[in-house]
Design a protein around this motif. Structure first.
Motif, mmCIF file in Angstrom:
data_model
loop_
_atom_site.group_PDB
_atom_site.id
_atom_site.type_symbol
_atom_site.label_atom_id
_atom_site.label_comp_id
_atom_site.label_asym_id
_atom_site.label_seq_id
_atom_site.Cartn_x
_atom_site.Cartn_y
_atom_site.Cartn_z
ATOM 1 N N MET A 92 14.932 16.537 -5.878
ATOM 2 C CA MET A 92 16.230 17.716 -5.772
ATOM 3 C C MET A 92 17.071 17.537 -6.775
ATOM 4 N N PRO A 93 17.681 18.502 -7.356
ATOM 5 C CA PRO A 93 18.660 18.552 -8.354
ATOM 6 C C PRO A 93 19.747 17.409 -7.994
ATOM 7 N N LYS A 94 20.459 17.062 -9.109
ATOM 8 C CA LYS A 94 21.451 16.092 -9.041
ATOM 9 C C LYS A 94 22.452 16.527 -8.055
ATOM 10 N N SER A 95 22.839 17.894 -8.245
ATOM 11 C CA SER A 95 24.010 18.425 -7.472
ATOM 12 C C SER A 95 23.822 18.711 -5.996
ATOM 13 N N TRP A 96 22.389 18.369 -5.559
ATOM 14 C CA TRP A 96 22.130 18.836 -4.029
ATOM 15 C C TRP A 96 22.941 17.867 -3.097
ATOM 16 N N ILE A 97 23.445 18.443 -2.163
ATOM 17 C CA ILE A 97 24.395 17.748 -1.213
ATOM 18 C C ILE A 97 23.366 17.568 -0.004
ATOM 19 N N ARG A 98 23.461 16.375 0.508
ATOM 20 C CA ARG A 98 22.954 15.837 1.826
ATOM 21 C C ARG A 98 21.289 15.555 1.765
ATOM 22 N N TRP A 99 20.549 15.586 2.694
ATOM 23 C CA TRP A 99 19.301 14.954 2.506
ATOM 24 C C TRP A 99 18.264 15.878 3.352
ATOM 25 N N PRO A 100 17.566 16.477 2.439
ATOM 26 C CA PRO A 100 16.761 17.577 3.337
ATOM 27 C C PRO A 100 15.844 17.389 4.444
ATOM 28 N N LEU A 101 15.201 15.998 4.638
ATOM 29 C CA LEU A 101 14.213 15.597 5.470
ATOM 30 C C LEU A 101 14.837 15.108 6.627
ATOM 31 N N ARG A 102 16.078 14.983 6.692
ATOM 32 C CA ARG A 102 16.912 14.480 8.087
ATOM 33 C C ARG A 102 16.644 15.652 9.114
ATOM 34 N N LYS A 103 16.394 15.023 10.274
ATOM 35 C CA LYS A 103 16.456 16.137 11.334
ATOM 36 C C LYS A 103 17.660 16.676 11.529
ATOM 37 N N ASP A 104 18.838 16.492 11.144
ATOM 38 C CA ASP A 104 19.930 17.103 11.598
ATOM 39 C C ASP A 104 20.346 17.918 10.434
ATOM 40 N N TYR A 105 19.656 17.950 9.034
ATOM 41 C CA TYR A 105 19.958 18.842 8.042
ATOM 42 C C TYR A 105 19.775 20.636 8.276
ATOM 43 N N ILE A 106 20.815 21.204 7.778
ATOM 44 C CA ILE A 106 21.153 22.532 7.943
ATOM 45 C C ILE A 106 20.859 23.095 6.452
ATOM 46 N N ALA A 107 19.761 23.849 6.347
ATOM 47 C CA ALA A 107 19.604 24.356 4.896
ATOM 48 C C ALA A 107 20.742 25.293 4.642
ATOM 49 N N PRO A 108 21.059 25.114 3.286
ATOM 50 C CA PRO A 108 22.008 25.936 2.685
ATOM 51 C C PRO A 108 21.860 27.531 2.724
ATOM 52 N N ASN A 109 22.833 28.257 2.725
ATOM 53 C CA ASN A 109 22.666 29.666 2.941
ATOM 54 C C ASN A 109 22.389 30.280 1.296
ATOM 55 N N ARG A 128 0.817 -1.190 0.011
ATOM 56 C CA ARG A 128 0.017 0.121 -0.008
ATOM 57 C C ARG A 128 0.916 1.456 -0.049
ATOM 58 N N SER A 129 2.002 1.143 0.849
ATOM 59 C CA SER A 129 2.806 2.342 0.734
ATOM 60 C C SER A 129 4.058 1.989 1.443
ATOM 61 N N GLN A 130 5.027 2.711 1.115
ATOM 62 C CA GLN A 130 6.607 2.824 1.814
ATOM 63 C C GLN A 130 7.031 4.010 1.960
ATOM 64 N N TYR A 131 7.607 4.267 3.149
ATOM 65 C CA TYR A 131 8.121 5.635 3.385
ATOM 66 C C TYR A 131 9.266 5.468 4.322
ATOM 67 N N VAL A 132 9.960 6.605 4.759
ATOM 68 C CA VAL A 132 11.081 6.631 5.516
ATOM 69 C C VAL A 132 11.070 7.791 6.433
ATOM 70 N N TYR A 133 11.343 7.486 7.572
ATOM 71 C CA TYR A 133 11.301 8.897 8.561
ATOM 72 C C TYR A 133 12.526 8.668 9.446
ATOM 73 N N ASP A 134 12.962 10.119 10.035
ATOM 74 C CA ASP A 134 14.147 10.217 10.739
ATOM 75 C C ASP A 134 13.701 9.988 12.097
ATOM 76 N N VAL A 135 14.235 8.891 13.022
ATOM 77 C CA VAL A 135 13.776 8.764 14.220
ATOM 78 C C VAL A 135 14.034 9.822 15.346
ATOM 79 N N ALA A 136 15.406 10.201 15.176
ATOM 80 C CA ALA A 136 16.124 11.332 16.068
ATOM 81 C C ALA A 136 17.143 11.815 15.129
ATOM 82 N N PRO A 137 17.516 13.002 15.599
ATOM 83 C CA PRO A 137 18.696 13.859 14.998
ATOM 84 C C PRO A 137 20.015 12.831 14.896
ATOM 85 N N SER A 138 20.267 12.304 15.860
ATOM 86 C CA SER A 138 21.387 11.355 15.722
ATOM 87 C C SER A 138 20.950 9.876 15.897
ATOM 88 N N GLY A 139 19.610 9.529 15.560
ATOM 89 C CA GLY A 139 19.334 8.232 15.569
ATOM 90 C C GLY A 139 19.482 7.284 14.205
#
Length: 160
Positions: free
Chosen positions: A139-156, A58-69
């Motif tokens: 995301m663009p192919k050149s995008w670095i890192r993973w935007p939905l992770r809890k430890d993600y810092i948005a680029p300036n 029916r569905s598949q998804y991923v979630y981040d359990v904790a910022p360092s988890g």
């Protein structure tokens, strides 16, 4: 005991009877059992569940359990049989380490998981072994890192 709970208990008992290691995480508000499967066991258990009758993902998804988890890959499976009013459902959670989130792909079991796994890879970085076309789709192919992770810092950057 409700009829749904009896059906779900039957699945857990069936897995234990056949020596398939899992851990029950309880039931959700609809009475659907959630099972935890180890990443190394997931592909073989997925094939067994498909043969057992869980023929619809029916569905598949991923979630981040904790910022360092860990990262949890969640699969909602349904056992659809003709003439049955109440289909059996089960929720499977496969936890992967944050540093190397690799899980066996079940693309060849349920091909409908294709774009859902691509989105999981694109947004959270989960890598699925043996997936035929795992690549960024949002995301663009050149995008670095993973935007939905809890430890993600948005680029300036600023839009014009």
């Amino acid at each position: 005991m409700s009829e749904i709970k009896k059906m779900q208990d039957r699945l857990s008992a069936w897995l234990v009877k056949h020596g398939l290691i899992h851990r029950s995480l309880g039931f959700d508000y609809q009475g659907i059992e959630t099972l935890q499967i180890k990443p190394k066991d997931w592909h073989s258990i997925a094939v067994i569940l498909y043969v057992y009758g869980y023929n619809y993902l029916r569905s598949q998804y991923v979630y981040d359990v904790a910022p360092s988890g860990q990262l949890a890959s969640v699969y909602h499976l349904t056992r659809i049989e003709y003439g049955v009013d109440q289909p059996e459902e089960v929720c499977i959670k496969v936890f992967a380490s944050r540093r190397n989130p690799r899980i066996s792909s079940v693309f060849w079991v349920w091909t409908s998981v294709d774009f859902q796994k691509r989105e999981s890879y694109d947004m959270l970085g989960n890598s699925y072994d043996n997936h035929p076309r795992l690549k960024r789709i949002l995301m663009p192919k050149s995008w670095i890192r993973w935007p939905l992770r809890k430890d993600y810092i948005a680029p300036n950057f600023y839009e014009i």
